[in-house]
Scaffold this motif. Structure first.
Motif, PDB file in Angstrom:
ATOM      1  N   MET A 122     -23.637  21.828 -40.066  1.00 23.61           N
ATOM      2  CA  MET A 122     -24.510  21.247 -41.071  1.00 23.61           C
ATOM      3  C   MET A 122     -24.422  19.724 -41.114  1.00 23.61           C
ATOM      4  SD  MET A 122     -23.697  23.999 -44.099  1.00 23.61           S
ATOM      5  CE  MET A 122     -24.627  23.074 -45.324  1.00 23.61           C
ATOM      6  N   LEU A 123     -23.426  19.143 -40.451  1.00 32.24           N
ATOM      7  CA  LEU A 123     -23.260  17.697 -40.407  1.00 32.24           C
ATOM      8  C   LEU A 123     -23.909  17.131 -39.153  1.00 32.24           C
ATOM      9  CD1 LEU A 123     -19.551  17.333 -41.548  1.00 32.24           C
ATOM     10  CD2 LEU A 123     -21.611  16.978 -42.923  1.00 32.24           C
ATOM     11  N   LYS A 124     -24.372  15.902 -39.255  1.00 28.52           N
ATOM     12  CA  LYS A 124     -24.960  15.211 -38.121  1.00 28.52           C
ATOM     13  C   LYS A 124     -23.893  14.397 -37.391  1.00 28.52           C
ATOM     14  CE  LYS A 124     -29.302  14.659 -40.713  1.00 28.52           C
ATOM     15  NZ  LYS A 124     -30.243  13.682 -41.325  1.00 28.52           N
ATOM     16  N   ASN A 125     -23.939  14.441 -36.070  1.00 28.76           N
ATOM     17  CA  ASN A 125     -23.033  13.626 -35.250  1.00 28.76           C
ATOM     18  C   ASN A 125     -21.570  13.878 -35.629  1.00 28.76           C
ATOM     19  OD1 ASN A 125     -22.376  11.708 -33.267  1.00 28.76           O
ATOM     20  ND2 ASN A 125     -22.617   9.979 -34.660  1.00 28.76           N
ATOM     21  N   GLY A 126     -21.238  15.160 -35.815  1.00 27.49           N
ATOM     22  CA  GLY A 126     -19.898  15.503 -36.248  1.00 27.49           C
ATOM     23  C   GLY A 126     -18.817  15.196 -35.229  1.00 27.49           C
ATOM     24  N   ASP A 127     -19.190  15.063 -33.950  1.00 27.77           N
ATOM     25  CA  ASP A 127     -18.201  14.735 -32.921  1.00 27.77           C
ATOM     26  C   ASP A 127     -18.207  13.254 -32.560  1.00 27.77           C
ATOM     27  OD1 ASP A 127     -20.640  14.616 -31.673  1.00 27.77           O
ATOM     28  OD2 ASP A 127     -20.201  16.115 -30.140  1.00 27.77           O
ATOM     29  N   PHE A 128     -19.027  12.460 -33.248  1.00 21.30           N
ATOM     30  CA  PHE A 128     -19.086  11.001 -33.083  1.00 21.30           C
ATOM     31  C   PHE A 128     -19.490  10.575 -31.661  1.00 21.30           C
ATOM     32  CE2 PHE A 128     -15.816  11.856 -36.346  1.00 21.30           C
ATOM     33  CZ  PHE A 128     -16.441  11.271 -37.431  1.00 21.30           C
ATOM     34  N   GLU A 129     -20.173  11.446 -30.940  1.00 22.17           N
ATOM     35  CA  GLU A 129     -20.570  11.080 -29.585  1.00 22.17           C
ATOM     36  C   GLU A 129     -21.717  10.078 -29.571  1.00 22.17           C
ATOM     37  OE1 GLU A 129     -18.725  12.324 -26.653  1.00 22.17           O
ATOM     38  OE2 GLU A 129     -17.573  12.369 -28.511  1.00 22.17           O
TER      39      GLU A 129
END
Length: 300
Positions: A122-129
């Protein structure tokens, strides 16, 4: 006064009320871009730089030094309004010593991907890539400074809340990263928060999962991250040897509103043996709805 230059043989020192500017061309209207550059203060404790692109502007506080060299790299993001825009970096300070004034060097610009959800998160860009440009020879990471909630973020999907402190964006080429190629190091203790808002349903149960570790940069001590969502919080500690590694943390909570703010903060201030600030690394963040049969167990 002898001052080191981070890249090449020359840099620019901005005196009182001085600016440098360059016209950016070939921009795509409504697209998001990040500008990165290196900066160092020379004398004053409260120096800052104003960055302006077209009608948008932001203040980058540079009084806190996060490297032993005295140079830090910064990021700033903007939304293009037209195909061209002027990029201006201005020193608003009035120093008593005319030899003072911040140094700037090594500018670059990158197109940012729009914030988007990965499947099952549900989060955006959760892996910070997705994030700002880090130069291949940048071994100290990139600071993402505090911003207003309406600003475009150099870390798509995420906001940084503080008065004067930053978080550090680090890459796997020079740091230990729990997952993928990039992560965020919380280098400012509880004075700075990394956060994102997600759409939720009040009363429904959710699970926030994330990795906590160290960047392999000598920050050898128990590193603690406080994760919060709604009224719930959880402190996750990683026993760091300063050589890398991570562990998973989880926070299960019931949403109290249609929008839930997910927040990460370093629980303490940390310092490396050379006196520079460091902190826990956060990566691989996900938020999911808990199935009803598990939710019943959660609230029993």
């Amino acid at each position: 006064m002898v001052l080191a230059v981070p890249e090449g043989a020359h840099a620019v020192r901005l005196g009182n009320e001085a600016s440098i500017r360059q016209q950016l061309t070939g921009l795509a209207p409504r697209a998001h871009y990040s500008v990165t550059f290196s900066a160092a203060r020379t004398c004053a404790q409260a120096e800052q730089l104003n960055v302006t692109v077209g009608p948008e502007s932001g203040e980058l506080p540079i009084q806190t030094v996060y490297t032993c060299s005295g140079w830090d790299s910064y990021s700033y993001a903007f939304r293009a309004r037209h195909t061209t825009a002027w990029l201006t970096v201005h020193n608003p300070g009035v120093e008593e010593d005319p030899a003072c004034g911040p140094l700037v060097d090594a500018f670059a610009i990158k197109t940012l991907n729009p914030p988007h959800h990965e499947k099952g998160n549900m989060l955006k860009n959760g892996d910070f890539e997705d994030g700002p440009y880090i130069a291949p020879d940048n071994a100290w990471g990139l600071l993402v400074p505090p911003m207003d909630e309406d600003d475009v973020s150099p870390l798509p999907g995420w906001m940084i809340m503080s008065d004067t402190k930053s978080v550090k964006y680090v890459d796997a080429a020079h740091h230990k990263v729990p997952h993928g190629s990039y992560a965020v190091e919380l280098v400012a203790g509880s004075e700075c928060a990394l956060l994102q808002e997600a759409w939720t349903v009040a009363g429904r149960a959710y699970r926030l999962s994330f990795s906590v570790g160290d960047a392999g940069n000598g920050c050898a001590q128990p590193l603690a991250v406080r994760a919060s969502a709604g009224y719930s919080s959880q402190v996750v500690t990683y026993e760091s040897q300063g050589t890398g590694g991570s562990r998973r943390g989880e926070l299960e909570f019931a949403a109290i509103a249609d929008v839930t703010r997910v927040v990460f903060q370093s629980a303490n201030h940390y310092m490396k043996p050379d006196g520079t600030l460091c902190g826990p690394v956060v990566d691989d963040v996900s938020l999911v709805s808990v199935p009803k049969h598990e939710a019943r167990l959660l609230f029993m």
